[in-house]
Design an enzyme around this catalytic site. Structure first.
Site, mmCIF file in Angstrom:
data_model
loop_
_atom_site.group_PDB
_atom_site.id
_atom_site.type_symbol
_atom_site.label_atom_id
_atom_site.label_comp_id
_atom_site.label_asym_id
_atom_site.label_seq_id
_atom_site.Cartn_x
_atom_site.Cartn_y
_atom_site.Cartn_z
ATOM 1 N N SER A 121 61.377 40.786 -0.308
ATOM 2 C CA SER A 121 60.805 41.244 -1.571
ATOM 3 C C SER A 121 61.684 40.778 -2.746
ATOM 4 O O SER A 121 61.991 39.603 -2.851
ATOM 5 C CB SER A 121 60.635 42.765 -1.533
ATOM 6 O OG SER A 121 59.682 43.198 -2.466
ATOM 7 N N ASP A 126 54.326 42.055 1.661
ATOM 8 C CA ASP A 126 55.753 42.354 1.520
ATOM 9 C C ASP A 126 56.470 42.494 2.864
ATOM 10 O O ASP A 126 55.993 43.160 3.783
ATOM 11 C CB ASP A 126 55.897 43.654 0.724
ATOM 12 C CG ASP A 126 57.260 43.824 0.110
ATOM 13 O OD1 ASP A 126 58.260 43.762 0.844
ATOM 14 O OD2 ASP A 126 57.341 44.023 -1.121
#
Length: 272
Positions: A43, A155
């Site tokens: 991320s 993610d």
């Protein structure tokens, strides 16, 4: 080690705006002329890791992040699959890395994303840097999933939010991790129960805490002295300060470990 010199790996964890804390460790290592041999990120950690692997120094990154209009980078652009399409974020990374591929970097970079349909981790180590970072940062329900090679990615926090495992697999002899999900003290967080965004963000935080290989690191930094929402851009400066405080508190321990393992002094780089 098969005759190879010892190698240092850094794992940059996910956590949205809290990722500004990563810069604190980079600054402390830069002051001592130490550069990692490989990095992994999830991320926001993949974004900071990519910029680090591209050669940017901590001092520059701190100045850059403090002067950016972060609201423009994560501007809301609703779609059926997310509140934001992530295009501005991806374009920022593309410009900063000059459109290069991961394999073009001098420092090996491993970006962790989640293959949504396969339900498993994907470590991206080639192809456009911006696309890998965008995929790794596509928080479910917030950012639109990223499609390429016929696959759908979201993610990496769903599979490994502080990715030390990949660094160990790649032969890192010392691994330093920066965990943005666990607070230094009490981990109970008040959630705005009337805010869908607040509930969603905290849910992602909890997932990240449960899905992490930080335990494989030699040293883990926990910069968050208090909870900062991952989307609260007004707290970027505070996150940076937390990171600096935590890095300064542990830099002697880190340097002692690097010297013990034979990584210092031969990884020392010329001063700026």
């Amino acid at each position: 080690m098969n005759g190879q010199r010892p190698r240092l790996g850094i794992a940059f964890g996910g956590g949205g705006i809290r990722g500004m804390a990563h810069i604190g460790l980079i600054e402390e290592l830069d002051k001592r002329g130490v550069r990692a041999d490989m990095v992994a990120g999830t991320s926001i950690g993949s974004c900071i890791g990519a910029l680090y692997a591209a050669g940017y120094k901590g001092k520059f990154l701190a100045s850059l992040m403090q002067n950016l209009d972060l609201r423009q980078i994560i501007a809301i652009a609703p779609s059926f699959t997310g509140l934001m399409d992530g295009k501005n974020y991806a374009e920022f990374v593309r410009l900063m890395t000059r459109g290069r591929n991961i394999e073009d970097l001098d420092t090996p970079l491993y970006v962790v994303a989640t293959d949504l349909e396969a339900g498993q981790a994907e470590v991206i180590s080639e192809g456009p840097i911006w696309r890998a970072v965008q995929a790794s940062s596509a928080i479910p329900g917030v950012f639109k999933p990223v499609e390429f090679d016929g696959r759908l990615f979201v993610d990496g926090c769903l599979v490994d939010n502080c990715p030390c495992a990949v660094l160990r697999r790649q032969g890192a002899d010392v691994v330093i991790a920066i965990d943005l999900d666990n607070l230094r003290g009490e981990n109970r967080v008040e959630v705005n129960r009337r805010s869908v965004i607040s509930v969603l963000q905290r849910s992602v935080d909890v997932m990240g805490k449960r899905n992490s290989s930080a335990m494989l690191a030699d040293i883990v930094l926990y910069p968050m002295a208090e909870y900062l929402s991952s989307m609260d851009v007004d707290k970027a400066g505070l996150a940076l300060e937390f990171g600096r405080q935590e890095a300064a508190a542990h830099i002697d321990e880190i340097m002692a470990l690097l010297e013990e393992r034979g990584i210092v002094p031969h990884r020392l780089l010329p001063g700026e």
